[in-house]
Scaffold this active site. Structure first.
Site, PDB file in Angstrom:
ATOM      1  N   THR A 117      -0.782  -5.892   6.876  1.00 24.33           N
ATOM      2  CA  THR A 117       0.532  -6.442   6.688  1.00 24.33           C
ATOM      3  C   THR A 117       1.170  -5.550   7.677  1.00 24.33           C
ATOM      4  O   THR A 117       1.260  -4.390   7.552  1.00 24.33           O
ATOM      5  CB  THR A 117       1.068  -6.218   5.384  1.00 24.33           C
ATOM      6  OG1 THR A 117       0.121  -7.141   4.567  1.00 24.33           O
ATOM      7  CG2 THR A 117       2.374  -7.144   5.350  1.00 24.33           C
ATOM      8  N   ASP A 147      -6.004  -7.091  -4.713  1.00 20.26           N
ATOM      9  CA  ASP A 147      -6.545  -7.947  -3.276  1.00 20.26           C
ATOM     10  C   ASP A 147      -7.324  -7.157  -2.424  1.00 20.26           C
ATOM     11  O   ASP A 147      -6.781  -6.252  -1.648  1.00 20.26           O
ATOM     12  CB  ASP A 147      -4.944  -8.208  -2.753  1.00 20.26           C
ATOM     13  CG  ASP A 147      -5.381  -9.076  -1.524  1.00 20.26           C
ATOM     14  OD1 ASP A 147      -6.389  -9.478  -1.456  1.00 20.26           O
ATOM     15  OD2 ASP A 147      -4.202  -9.459  -0.927  1.00 20.26           O
ATOM     16  N   ASN A 182       0.333  -5.302  -3.496  1.00 18.07           N
ATOM     17  CA  ASN A 182      -1.030  -5.161  -4.317  1.00 18.07           C
ATOM     18  C   ASN A 182      -1.203  -4.169  -5.155  1.00 18.07           C
ATOM     19  O   ASN A 182      -2.113  -3.528  -5.366  1.00 18.07           O
ATOM     20  CB  ASN A 182      -1.919  -4.969  -2.865  1.00 18.07           C
ATOM     21  CG  ASN A 182      -2.149  -6.116  -2.206  1.00 18.07           C
ATOM     22  OD1 ASN A 182      -1.790  -7.317  -2.612  1.00 18.07           O
ATOM     23  ND2 ASN A 182      -2.549  -6.263  -1.007  1.00 18.07           N
ATOM     24  N   LYS A 242      -0.083  -2.234  -0.224  1.00 14.74           N
ATOM     25  CA  LYS A 242       1.293  -2.487  -0.210  1.00 14.74           C
ATOM     26  C   LYS A 242       2.008  -2.709  -1.513  1.00 14.74           C
ATOM     27  O   LYS A 242       1.077  -2.977  -2.255  1.00 14.74           O
ATOM     28  CB  LYS A 242       1.662  -3.763   0.863  1.00 14.74           C
ATOM     29  CG  LYS A 242       0.780  -5.089   0.345  1.00 14.74           C
ATOM     30  CD  LYS A 242       1.077  -6.147   1.379  1.00 14.74           C
ATOM     31  CE  LYS A 242       0.182  -7.538   0.836  1.00 14.74           C
ATOM     32  NZ  LYS A 242       0.154  -8.621   2.143  1.00 14.74           N
ATOM     33  N   ASP A 298      -5.236  -2.819   2.861  1.00 15.42           N
ATOM     34  CA  ASP A 298      -3.944  -3.787   2.800  1.00 15.42           C
ATOM     35  C   ASP A 298      -3.127  -3.155   1.640  1.00 15.42           C
ATOM     36  O   ASP A 298      -2.795  -3.960   0.900  1.00 15.42           O
ATOM     37  CB  ASP A 298      -4.301  -5.360   2.657  1.00 15.42           C
ATOM     38  CG  ASP A 298      -3.183  -6.000   2.832  1.00 15.42           C
ATOM     39  OD1 ASP A 298      -2.145  -5.424   3.511  1.00 15.42           O
ATOM     40  OD2 ASP A 298      -3.054  -7.354   2.232  1.00 15.42           O
TER      41      ASP A 298
END
Length: 192
Positions: free
Chosen positions: A60, A41, A25, A22, A20
């Site tokens: 995401t 995260d 994060n 992004k 994840d």
């Protein structure tokens, strides 16, 4: 990007994938101009042993790799996400964007994006090449984090901060990017 890819390379050596990656994060450790970044995260992180293929669809939509959506992927999916982050950092907008989750995910599934000439005219060919290699649709041909760290774009400015080291970065380009980041930040991000 060097710090992000260094963190990913370290994790991948330990057979850990984030799943994840992004901008939300990736945080600065402190408020200094030379602050290191921290990846946060790790809720979707997983240990990925040598021949294990993952099937759970997590992440995401803007950043998820197409093979994750197909339910057959490995740790190299993190590199796709890094490519999307770099695309956003350099252009202020995502390579795969739709008005809904369904539309965004369909664009990700196709893996087709453009580097609009007006937005990308001030971006080096080396930077564009690195993005293309990270957003390689076929995960078996996608660049690894270790390879990305050795890419010519990474060596153009050594380990210096480009905004501090390069006096040719125009204020206009910086203001345009800030405007695009604000627009992007205010857009509703779809979730999987």
């Amino acid at each position: 990007m060097r710090q992000i890819l260094s963190a990913v390379a370290y994790c991948h050596k330990l057979n850990i994938m984030h799943r994840d990656i992004k901008p939300e994060n990736i945080l600065f450790a402190d408020k200094s101009i030379s602050s290191p970044i921290k990846m946060i995260d790790w809720g979707f992180a997983a240990q990925c042993l040598s021949n294990h293929i993952f099937t759970s669809i997590v992440g995401t939509p803007y950043y998820v790799a197409p093979e994750v959506l197909s339910g057959k992927y490995t740790k190299i999916c993190d590199i796709w996400s890094c490519g999307v982050v770099m695309f956003i950092l350099l252009s202020g907008s995502p390579p795969f964007h739709g008005k809904s989750n369904k539309e965004t995910l369909e664009k990700v599934r196709k893996g087709e994006y453009t580097m609009n000439a007006s937005v990308w005219k001030n971006i080096s060919s080396a930077a564009k090449d690195l993005i293309r290699r990270m957003l390689e649709y076929n995960p078996e041909r996608r660049i690894t984090a270790e390879e990305a760290l050795k890419h010519p774009w990474m060596n153009l400015h050594g380990s210096k901060n480009i905004l501090i080291a390069d006096p040719n970065v125009s204020a206009k380009l910086g203001q345009e990017l800030i405007k695009k980041f604000r627009q992007f930040k205010n857009s509703k991000l779809p979730e999987l």
